[in-house]
Design a protein around this motif. Structure first.
Motif, PDB file in Angstrom:
ATOM      1  N   LYS A 110       0.874  -1.174   0.000  1.00 23.73           N
ATOM      2  CA  LYS A 110       0.000   0.000   0.000  1.00 23.73           C
ATOM      3  C   LYS A 110       0.909   1.221   0.000  1.00 23.73           C
ATOM      4  CE  LYS A 110      -3.524   2.455   2.632  1.00 23.73           C
ATOM      5  NZ  LYS A 110      -4.327   2.465   3.878  1.00 23.73           N
ATOM      6  N   CYS A 111       0.959   1.903  -1.141  1.00 18.41           N
ATOM      7  CA  CYS A 111       1.803   3.090  -1.221  1.00 18.41           C
ATOM      8  C   CYS A 111       1.564   3.859  -2.507  1.00 18.41           C
ATOM      9  CB  CYS A 111       3.275   2.744  -1.080  1.00 18.41           C
ATOM     10  SG  CYS A 111       4.032   1.988  -2.523  1.00 18.41           S
ATOM     11  N   ASP A 112       2.138   5.049  -2.560  1.00 13.93           N
ATOM     12  CA  ASP A 112       2.127   5.878  -3.754  1.00 13.93           C
ATOM     13  C   ASP A 112       3.036   5.208  -4.794  1.00 13.93           C
ATOM     14  OD1 ASP A 112       2.652   7.920  -5.672  1.00 13.93           O
ATOM     15  OD2 ASP A 112       2.263   9.451  -4.157  1.00 13.93           O
ATOM     16  N   PRO A 113       2.598   5.115  -6.034  1.00 17.83           N
ATOM     17  CA  PRO A 113       3.437   4.502  -7.069  1.00 17.83           C
ATOM     18  C   PRO A 113       4.791   5.180  -7.261  1.00 17.83           C
ATOM     19  CG  PRO A 113       1.186   4.680  -7.832  1.00 17.83           C
ATOM     20  CD  PRO A 113       1.252   5.421  -6.532  1.00 17.83           C
ATOM     21  N   LYS A 114       4.965   6.377  -6.753  1.00 19.42           N
ATOM     22  CA  LYS A 114       6.266   7.041  -6.893  1.00 19.42           C
ATOM     23  C   LYS A 114       7.370   6.270  -6.194  1.00 19.42           C
ATOM     24  CE  LYS A 114       5.920  10.242  -2.969  1.00 19.42           C
ATOM     25  NZ  LYS A 114       5.795  11.660  -2.601  1.00 19.42           N
ATOM     26  N   TRP A 115       7.001   5.352  -5.279  1.00 21.05           N
ATOM     27  CA  TRP A 115       7.992   4.534  -4.560  1.00 21.05           C
ATOM     28  C   TRP A 115       8.215   3.177  -5.206  1.00 21.05           C
ATOM     29  CZ3 TRP A 115      10.414   7.956  -2.123  1.00 21.05           C
ATOM     30  CH2 TRP A 115       9.776   8.962  -1.409  1.00 21.05           C
ATOM     31  N   PHE A 116       7.466   2.814  -6.227  1.00 19.89           N
ATOM     32  CA  PHE A 116       7.590   1.491  -6.852  1.00 19.89           C
ATOM     33  C   PHE A 116       9.007   1.188  -7.338  1.00 19.89           C
ATOM     34  CE2 PHE A 116       2.867   0.967  -8.322  1.00 19.89           C
ATOM     35  CZ  PHE A 116       2.474   0.868  -6.997  1.00 19.89           C
ATOM     36  N   ASN A 117       9.715   2.201  -7.786  1.00 18.19           N
ATOM     37  CA  ASN A 117      11.046   1.962  -8.361  1.00 18.19           C
ATOM     38  C   ASN A 117      12.087   1.520  -7.339  1.00 18.19           C
ATOM     39  OD1 ASN A 117      11.035   4.542  -7.183  1.00 18.19           O
ATOM     40  ND2 ASN A 117      12.668   5.250  -8.519  1.00 18.19           N
ATOM     41  N   ILE A 118      11.802   1.626  -6.046  1.00 19.14           N
ATOM     42  CA  ILE A 118      12.775   1.207  -5.028  1.00 19.14           C
ATOM     43  C   ILE A 118      12.315  -0.014  -4.231  1.00 19.14           C
ATOM     44  CG2 ILE A 118      13.789   3.509  -4.809  1.00 19.14           C
ATOM     45  CD1 ILE A 118      12.171   3.800  -2.196  1.00 19.14           C
ATOM     46  N   ILE A 119      11.226  -0.636  -4.673  1.00 16.75           N
ATOM     47  CA  ILE A 119      10.674  -1.804  -3.980  1.00 16.75           C
ATOM     48  C   ILE A 119      10.782  -3.017  -4.906  1.00 16.75           C
ATOM     49  CG2 ILE A 119       8.579  -2.816  -2.985  1.00 16.75           C
ATOM     50  CD1 ILE A 119       7.702   0.084  -2.328  1.00 16.75           C
ATOM     51  N   PRO A 120      11.336  -4.154  -4.413  1.00 16.79           N
ATOM     52  CA  PRO A 120      11.385  -5.368  -5.247  1.00 16.79           C
ATOM     53  C   PRO A 120       9.965  -5.792  -5.642  1.00 16.79           C
ATOM     54  CG  PRO A 120      12.762  -5.625  -3.310  1.00 16.79           C
ATOM     55  CD  PRO A 120      11.968  -4.358  -3.121  1.00 16.79           C
ATOM     56  N   LYS A 121       9.724  -6.001  -6.919  1.00 18.56           N
ATOM     57  CA  LYS A 121       8.369  -6.219  -7.439  1.00 18.56           C
ATOM     58  C   LYS A 121       8.012  -7.669  -7.708  1.00 18.56           C
ATOM     59  CE  LYS A 121       8.872  -1.897  -9.893  1.00 18.56           C
ATOM     60  NZ  LYS A 121       8.965  -1.268 -11.195  1.00 18.56           N
ATOM     61  N   ASN A 122       8.988  -8.558  -7.769  1.00 18.34           N
ATOM     62  CA  ASN A 122       8.740  -9.904  -8.291  1.00 18.34           C
ATOM     63  C   ASN A 122       7.806 -10.774  -7.466  1.00 18.34           C
ATOM     64  OD1 ASN A 122      10.816  -9.852  -6.449  1.00 18.34           O
ATOM     65  ND2 ASN A 122      11.898 -11.574  -7.334  1.00 18.34           N
ATOM     66  N   THR A 123       7.535 -10.466  -6.201  1.00 16.72           N
ATOM     67  CA  THR A 123       6.627 -11.300  -5.408  1.00 16.72           C
ATOM     68  C   THR A 123       5.338 -10.576  -5.012  1.00 16.72           C
ATOM     69  OG1 THR A 123       7.742 -10.660  -3.362  1.00 16.72           O
ATOM     70  CG2 THR A 123       8.503 -12.695  -4.434  1.00 16.72           C
ATOM     71  N   ILE A 124       5.177  -9.331  -5.398  1.00 12.55           N
ATOM     72  CA  ILE A 124       3.999  -8.549  -5.004  1.00 12.55           C
ATOM     73  C   ILE A 124       2.778  -9.049  -5.761  1.00 12.55           C
ATOM     74  CG2 ILE A 124       2.937  -6.263  -4.987  1.00 12.55           C
ATOM     75  CD1 ILE A 124       5.763  -5.139  -4.487  1.00 12.55           C
ATOM     76  N   ARG A 125       1.759  -9.464  -4.983  1.00 15.35           N
ATOM     77  CA  ARG A 125       0.534 -10.022  -5.562  1.00 15.35           C
ATOM     78  C   ARG A 125      -0.644  -9.058  -5.478  1.00 15.35           C
ATOM     79  NH1 ARG A 125       1.579 -15.387  -2.375  1.00 15.35           N
ATOM     80  NH2 ARG A 125       3.201 -16.279  -3.682  1.00 15.35           N
ATOM     81  N   SER A 126      -0.583  -8.141  -4.514  1.00 17.25           N
ATOM     82  CA  SER A 126      -1.708  -7.244  -4.282  1.00 17.25           C
ATOM     83  C   SER A 126      -1.200  -5.837  -3.976  1.00 17.25           C
ATOM     84  CB  SER A 126      -2.531  -7.784  -3.107  1.00 17.25           C
ATOM     85  OG  SER A 126      -3.552  -6.891  -2.763  1.00 17.25           O
TER      86      SER A 126
ATOM     87  N   ASP B 155       5.210  -1.504 -14.653  1.00 20.16           N
ATOM     88  CA  ASP B 155       6.097  -2.421 -15.367  1.00 20.16           C
ATOM     89  C   ASP B 155       6.791  -3.354 -14.372  1.00 20.16           C
ATOM     90  OD1 ASP B 155       5.338  -1.083 -17.613  1.00 20.16           O
ATOM     91  OD2 ASP B 155       7.291  -0.145 -17.988  1.00 20.16           O
ATOM     92  N   ASP B 156       6.971  -4.594 -14.743  1.00 19.38           N
ATOM     93  CA  ASP B 156       7.689  -5.618 -13.966  1.00 19.38           C
ATOM     94  C   ASP B 156       6.936  -6.157 -12.753  1.00 19.38           C
ATOM     95  OD1 ASP B 156       9.825  -5.340 -15.768  1.00 19.38           O
ATOM     96  OD2 ASP B 156      10.663  -3.701 -14.593  1.00 19.38           O
ATOM     97  N   PHE B 157       5.646  -5.883 -12.624  1.00 17.07           N
ATOM     98  CA  PHE B 157       4.839  -6.497 -11.558  1.00 17.07           C
ATOM     99  C   PHE B 157       4.235  -7.793 -12.106  1.00 17.07           C
ATOM    100  CE2 PHE B 157       4.772  -2.200  -9.689  1.00 17.07           C
ATOM    101  CZ  PHE B 157       4.998  -2.514  -8.358  1.00 17.07           C
ATOM    102  N   TYR B 158       5.074  -8.777 -12.368  1.00 10.93           N
ATOM    103  CA  TYR B 158       4.634 -10.007 -13.025  1.00 10.93           C
ATOM    104  C   TYR B 158       3.735 -10.888 -12.159  1.00 10.93           C
ATOM    105  CZ  TYR B 158       8.258  -8.524 -16.224  1.00 10.93           C
ATOM    106  OH  TYR B 158       9.021  -7.787 -17.082  1.00 10.93           O
ATOM    107  N   ALA B 159       3.857 -10.822 -10.844  1.00  9.77           N
ATOM    108  CA  ALA B 159       3.039 -11.647  -9.950  1.00  9.77           C
ATOM    109  C   ALA B 159       1.767 -10.935  -9.490  1.00  9.77           C
ATOM    110  CB  ALA B 159       3.860 -12.068  -8.727  1.00  9.77           C
ATOM    111  N   LEU B 160       1.610  -9.663  -9.817  1.00  8.35           N
ATOM    112  CA  LEU B 160       0.461  -8.881  -9.367  1.00  8.35           C
ATOM    113  C   LEU B 160      -0.839  -9.467  -9.914  1.00  8.35           C
ATOM    114  CD1 LEU B 160      -0.539  -6.329  -7.870  1.00  8.35           C
ATOM    115  CD2 LEU B 160      -0.328  -5.113 -10.054  1.00  8.35           C
ATOM    116  N   SER B 161      -1.743  -9.853  -9.002  1.00 10.97           N
ATOM    117  CA  SER B 161      -3.021 -10.420  -9.433  1.00 10.97           C
ATOM    118  C   SER B 161      -4.211  -9.561  -9.029  1.00 10.97           C
ATOM    119  CB  SER B 161      -3.191 -11.835  -8.885  1.00 10.97           C
ATOM    120  OG  SER B 161      -3.198 -11.824  -7.475  1.00 10.97           O
ATOM    121  N   CYS B 162      -4.044  -8.687  -8.037  1.00 10.47           N
ATOM    122  CA  CYS B 162      -5.151  -7.875  -7.548  1.00 10.47           C
ATOM    123  C   CYS B 162      -4.676  -6.436  -7.315  1.00 10.47           C
ATOM    124  CB  CYS B 162      -5.706  -8.474  -6.259  1.00 10.47           C
ATOM    125  SG  CYS B 162      -7.142  -7.591  -5.616  1.00 10.47           S
ATOM    126  N   LEU B 163      -5.472  -5.490  -7.797  1.00 10.08           N
ATOM    127  CA  LEU B 163      -5.140  -4.084  -7.671  1.00 10.08           C
ATOM    128  C   LEU B 163      -6.383  -3.328  -7.229  1.00 10.08           C
ATOM    129  CD1 LEU B 163      -3.211  -1.655  -8.209  1.00 10.08           C
ATOM    130  CD2 LEU B 163      -4.043  -1.701 -10.576  1.00 10.08           C
TER     131      LEU B 163
END
Length: 163
Positions: free
Chosen positions: A82-98, A114-122
């Protein structure tokens, strides 16, 4: 852990930042694997999250204006964010599902997902603007977007659930 244990201190696992699972239902509730940053803070520092490999939930409030480089580098098991997308570039994305985008976010831009390959729910706030209807195209596992119906109509190929 034995099932005969009658009491476990709420702080028993507070420094166990690599502990992923406990074979005891009562103790699992005490697993220290989520972080909701205090709204009074304006910065997050690397030492706070260093080697926190079992972190599964992270919430970053609007008040945060600075995050030290490399802060989340070892947080490789985050599943919910749960955060502002401006922080996405510094958070590992490969396991984030929600992901829950907070109400204070007013716009999403191409490239942020981009690169949120495991994301299933938004989950999106009601009054958010999206600059490109293909913003979620690289989210290969995304099947559910919880959002306003009008916003959903501008997107395609994703199952709609009302907020």
């Amino acid at each position: 852990m034995s099932d005969t244990i009658q009491y476990i201190s709420p702080y028993a696992f507070i420094n166990c930042k690599k502990l992923i699972d406990i074979n005891n239902e009562a103790a699992k509730k005490l697993l220290y694997n989520s972080a909701s940053i205090d709204r009074e803070r304006s910065a997050i520092f690397r030492e706070e999250f260093q080697d926190w490999t079992n972190l599964e939930y992270l919430s970053i409030p609007e008040s945060i204006t600075e995050i030290e480089e490399g802060t989340f580098d070892n947080c490789t098991n985050i599943k919910r964010l749960k955060c502002d997308p401006k922080w996405f570039n510094i958070i590992p994305k490969n396991t984030i599902r929600s992901i829950l985008i907070p109400n204070f976010v007013s716009e999403l831009n191409i490239g942020q997902f981009d690169d949120f390959y495991a994301l299933s729910c938004l989950e999106l706030p009601k009054h958010i603007r999206i600059d490109d209807s293909h913003i979620f195209d690289s989210c290969e596992s995304l099947v559910i977007i919880k959002c306003d119906e009008k916003l959903f109509q501008s997107l395609s190929g994703i199952k709609y659930l009302k907020n």
